[in-house]
Design an enzyme around this catalytic site. Structure first.
Site, PDB file in Angstrom:
ATOM      1  N   SER A  27       0.835  -1.200   0.000  1.00 55.05           N
ATOM      2  CA  SER A  27       0.000   0.000   0.000  1.00 55.05           C
ATOM      3  C   SER A  27       0.875   1.257   0.000  1.00 55.05           C
ATOM      4  O   SER A  27       0.375   2.362   0.121  1.00 55.05           O
ATOM      5  CB  SER A  27      -0.967  -0.012   1.190  1.00 55.05           C
ATOM      6  OG  SER A  27      -0.257  -0.289   2.373  1.00 55.05           O
ATOM      7  N   GLY A  28       2.177   1.082  -0.152  1.00 57.44           N
ATOM      8  CA  GLY A  28       3.083   2.242  -0.132  1.00 57.44           C
ATOM      9  C   GLY A  28       3.230   2.918  -1.485  1.00 57.44           C
ATOM     10  O   GLY A  28       2.674   2.473  -2.500  1.00 57.44           O
ATOM     11  N   GLU A  66      15.717  17.731 -12.805  1.00 58.45           N
ATOM     12  CA  GLU A  66      14.270  17.608 -12.608  1.00 58.45           C
ATOM     13  C   GLU A  66      13.685  18.990 -12.394  1.00 58.45           C
ATOM     14  O   GLU A  66      14.285  19.804 -11.683  1.00 58.45           O
ATOM     15  CB  GLU A  66      13.972  16.740 -11.382  1.00 58.45           C
ATOM     16  CG  GLU A  66      14.047  15.260 -11.676  1.00 58.45           C
ATOM     17  CD  GLU A  66      13.666  14.381 -10.494  1.00 58.45           C
ATOM     18  OE1 GLU A  66      13.343  13.212 -10.720  1.00 58.45           O
ATOM     19  OE2 GLU A  66      13.694  14.854  -9.344  1.00 58.45           O
ATOM     20  N   HIS A 125      22.116   5.994  -9.677  1.00 61.66           N
ATOM     21  CA  HIS A 125      21.767   6.129 -11.095  1.00 61.66           C
ATOM     22  C   HIS A 125      22.928   6.684 -11.936  1.00 61.66           C
ATOM     23  O   HIS A 125      23.282   6.143 -12.976  1.00 61.66           O
ATOM     24  CB  HIS A 125      20.550   7.041 -11.276  1.00 61.66           C
ATOM     25  CG  HIS A 125      19.357   6.634 -10.444  1.00 61.66           C
ATOM     26  ND1 HIS A 125      19.079   5.335 -10.140  1.00 61.66           N
ATOM     27  CD2 HIS A 125      18.375   7.364  -9.868  1.00 61.66           C
ATOM     28  CE1 HIS A 125      17.978   5.278  -9.404  1.00 61.66           C
ATOM     29  NE2 HIS A 125      17.529   6.500  -9.225  1.00 61.66           N
ATOM     30  N   LEU A 129      19.403  10.741 -34.329  1.00 62.30           N
ATOM     31  CA  LEU A 129      18.566   9.554 -34.198  1.00 62.30           C
ATOM     32  C   LEU A 129      17.625   9.773 -33.021  1.00 62.30           C
ATOM     33  O   LEU A 129      17.915   9.406 -31.884  1.00 62.30           O
ATOM     34  CB  LEU A 129      19.453   8.322 -33.953  1.00 62.30           C
ATOM     35  CG  LEU A 129      18.751   7.014 -33.625  1.00 62.30           C
ATOM     36  CD1 LEU A 129      17.788   6.600 -34.731  1.00 62.30           C
ATOM     37  CD2 LEU A 129      19.769   5.908 -33.405  1.00 62.30           C
TER      38      LEU A 129
HETATM   39  C1  BG6 Z   1      14.611   8.039  -7.788  1.00 59.45           C
HETATM   40  C2  BG6 Z   1      14.927   9.184  -6.865  1.00 59.45           C
HETATM   41  O1  BG6 Z   1      15.484   6.974  -7.543  1.00 59.45           O
HETATM   42  O2  BG6 Z   1      14.732   8.462  -9.125  1.00 59.45           O
HETATM   43  C3  BG6 Z   1      14.017  10.358  -7.142  1.00 59.45           C
HETATM   44  O3  BG6 Z   1      14.761   8.761  -5.513  1.00 59.45           O
HETATM   45  C4  BG6 Z   1      14.053  10.719  -8.610  1.00 59.45           C
HETATM   46  O4  BG6 Z   1      14.358  11.461  -6.348  1.00 59.45           O
HETATM   47  C5  BG6 Z   1      13.841   9.483  -9.485  1.00 59.45           C
HETATM   48  O5  BG6 Z   1      13.042  11.666  -8.845  1.00 59.45           O
HETATM   49  C6  BG6 Z   1      14.029   9.793 -10.954  1.00 59.45           C
HETATM   50  O6  BG6 Z   1      13.619   8.725 -11.730  1.00 59.45           O
HETATM   51  P1  BG6 Z   1      13.048   8.962 -13.200  1.00 59.45           P
HETATM   52  O7  BG6 Z   1      12.843   7.581 -13.740  1.00 59.45           O
HETATM   53  O8  BG6 Z   1      11.776   9.722 -13.034  1.00 59.45           O
HETATM   54  O9  BG6 Z   1      14.085   9.743 -13.933  1.00 59.45           O
END
Ligand code: BG6
Length: 482
Positions: free
Chosen positions: A14-15, A218, A242, A397
């Site tokens: 549910s999270g 973002e 990431h 591309l």
């Molecule tokens: C998550 C982070 O791992 O990746 C978030 O905790 C971030 O803060 C998100 O917004 C970004 O993922 P994506 O797929 O939207 O680029």
């Protein structure tokens, strides 16, 4: 497609993560016919509710355009079990529910079966739940797979402790650590681009490449997630996982084969050659509200302490100390509440030594991960028409144009499918994780012990003042206009 009878248990059903990512991805796979024929999904969480009530709630997890019929069909394979995260009897009840279901479906428990445990849970309960699963749910007559999500610790030491605790319970072969960037189309594409095209591999080194920038932007702030975010900050939230994962796929040497272990061996090898980050090569920022008051600052978020110095923006220059890359600066940059949504890798080549055209700009190869998947090469051409001057153009591309009929799958759907197929290639191995923390931990500790203050930047801007100058000074990056 794998047709082994499969049960997927989603802990934390549910999270937020389950709602935004796990269930939509499972639904996507289901509606594409990609889940095993005999599959059952069990949601587990503390909230007391029946399966029917869970179905009602889960309906809101899917996009409003999803076909109502498919959602209905999907929910037929979903059940719900409520339970605490520290009560043996609750996990035993979960195991009974799985057994009862397999019996009711006449699944032969003497033949192959897969049980997947997806932990969409806060880190504070990771180890306890993993231990409960092992003690009370794990079925040694079938294949068991555990999916865990970051944060994997908050520094090298805590990450090692977590890995040790998990490895006392599960074999590395059973563990799938998700970094969802490894499921993104353009990230998966890097290996193909690099090792299937002679002209990339030939120039992929310090002799031809001047600098590489990996950027994550973002356009929104923490918006209610400040409580979680403030404990971690942008470096732990997106850079240590990431961005460093993307970096190591761009930097790694060619693996022996495409097998998961060969690929991860090469990734770990290159990670081990990255020098720990230095504070003087790092710029930190934290967003403040807009002047007109229309957008809040980070510290206006009620879940963030008023005196927080947690960075919401960082850019760092790092170095890969091996023969391929020595001397090439890499920049990783990540920020929230910036001017746009963008994730890309920009590889800038060296100046062309050229007497024929003395004033040249540099070539760049850009791999755009999002929002629009694309690969383009900034290329100099003769200005079309009667002119003999040069112009900067692109070999472009853009996926939308070239592959308009292909629907690019969501990263989570891709990764869950990999788990069902037992493919570890796009998951982080524990030694890889260790190396990634080694790079960031000294810097993170220094920032914390010295209370290094981030520079302010306005919500919706390009970052703190001097954001580009910082990179140009340290990398020799040159803008590519002619
Ligand atoms: C998550 C982070 O791992 O990746 C978030 O905790 C971030 O803060 C998100 O917004 C970004 O993922 P994506 O797929 O939207 O680029």
């Amino acid at each position: 497609k794998n047709n082994v009878p499969t049960t997927i248990v989603v802990f934390g059903a549910s999270g937020d993560l389950a709602k935004k990512k796990t269930f939509p991805a499972l639904f996507h796979l289901f509606s594409q016919g990609l889940l095993p024929k005999r599959v059952s999904i069990v949601g587990y969480a503390r909230t007391q509710m029946s399966s029917e009530e869970f179905h009602k709630r889960a309906t809101s997890y899917f996009s409003p355009d999803a076909s109502k019929d498919s959602v209905k069909e999907f929910l037929k394979i979903c059940t719900y079990v409520s339970g605490k995260y520290d009560v043996d009897a609750d996990f035993k009840a979960l195991r009974s529910a799985i057994d009862d279901h397999e019996r009711a479906e006449n699944i032969d428990t003497d033949s192959e079966r897969i049980h997947v445990y997806y932990m969409a849970l806060p880190p504070s309960v990771f180890v306890d739940v993993a231990a409960q699963i092992k003690r009370n749910v794990y079925d040694d007559t079938c294949t068991n797979r555990l999916i865990i999500e970051k944060p994997f610790g908050h520094d090298l030491e805590s990450s090692r402790k977590l890995s040790k605790d998990i490895s006392a319970l599960f074999d590395e072969a059973e563990v799938f650590r998700i970094d969802h960037y490894l499921g993104k189309e353009m990230v998966k594409n890097i290996l193909s681009l690099r090792f299937a095209n002679v002209f990339y591999e030939a120039v992929w080194n310090r002799h031809y490449i001047s600098n590489i920038q990996i950027t994550f932007k973002e356009p929104f702030g923490t918006e209610g997630r400040g409580g979680y975010f403030d404990e971690f900050g942008i470096i732990r939230d997106v850079m240590q996982n990431h961005l460093i994962q993307v970096l190591c796929i761009v930097a790694m040497n060619q693996p022996q084969s495409l097998s998961a272990e060969d690929v991860r061996d090469r990734k770990t090898e290159v990670l081990s050659r990255i020098l720990p980050l230095q504070l003087e090569d790092t710029m930190l920022g934290q967003y403040v509200g807009t002047k007109d008051g229309s957008k809040p600052g980070y510290k206006d978020d009620k879940t963030v302490p008023k005196d927080s110095i947690t960075p919401t923006f960082a850019q760092c220059v790092l170095h890969v100390d091996n023969d391929r890359w020595r001397g090439v600066p890499w920049v990783i940059k990540a920020g929230k509440a910036l001017d746009e949504a963008k994730m890309l890798i920009r590889i800038q080549f060296k100046d062309m030594p050229n007497a024929l055209f003395p004033k040249l700009a540099r070539n760049e190869l850009v791999i755009q991960v999002s929002p629009k998947e694309a690969v383009y090469i900034k290329t100099i051409v003769k200005e079309p028409g009667l002119s003999t001057s040069l112009a900067m153009s692109e070999l472009d591309l853009t996926y939308k144009t070239r592959y308009h009929d292909v629907k690019i799958p969501d990263a989570y759907a891709t990764l869950i499918l990999d788990v069902l197929n037992g493919d570890h290639s796009n998951f982080v191995r524990s030694d890889e994780l260790d190396e990634a923390w080694r790079i960031f931990t000294p810097l993170l500790h220094q920032i914390e012990t010295e209370h290094v203050k981030p520079l302010p930047y306005e919500y919706g801007s390009k970052g703190p003042e001097g954001v580009y100058q910082f990179v140009e000074n340290r990398t020799g990056y040159k803008r590519t206009g002619l």
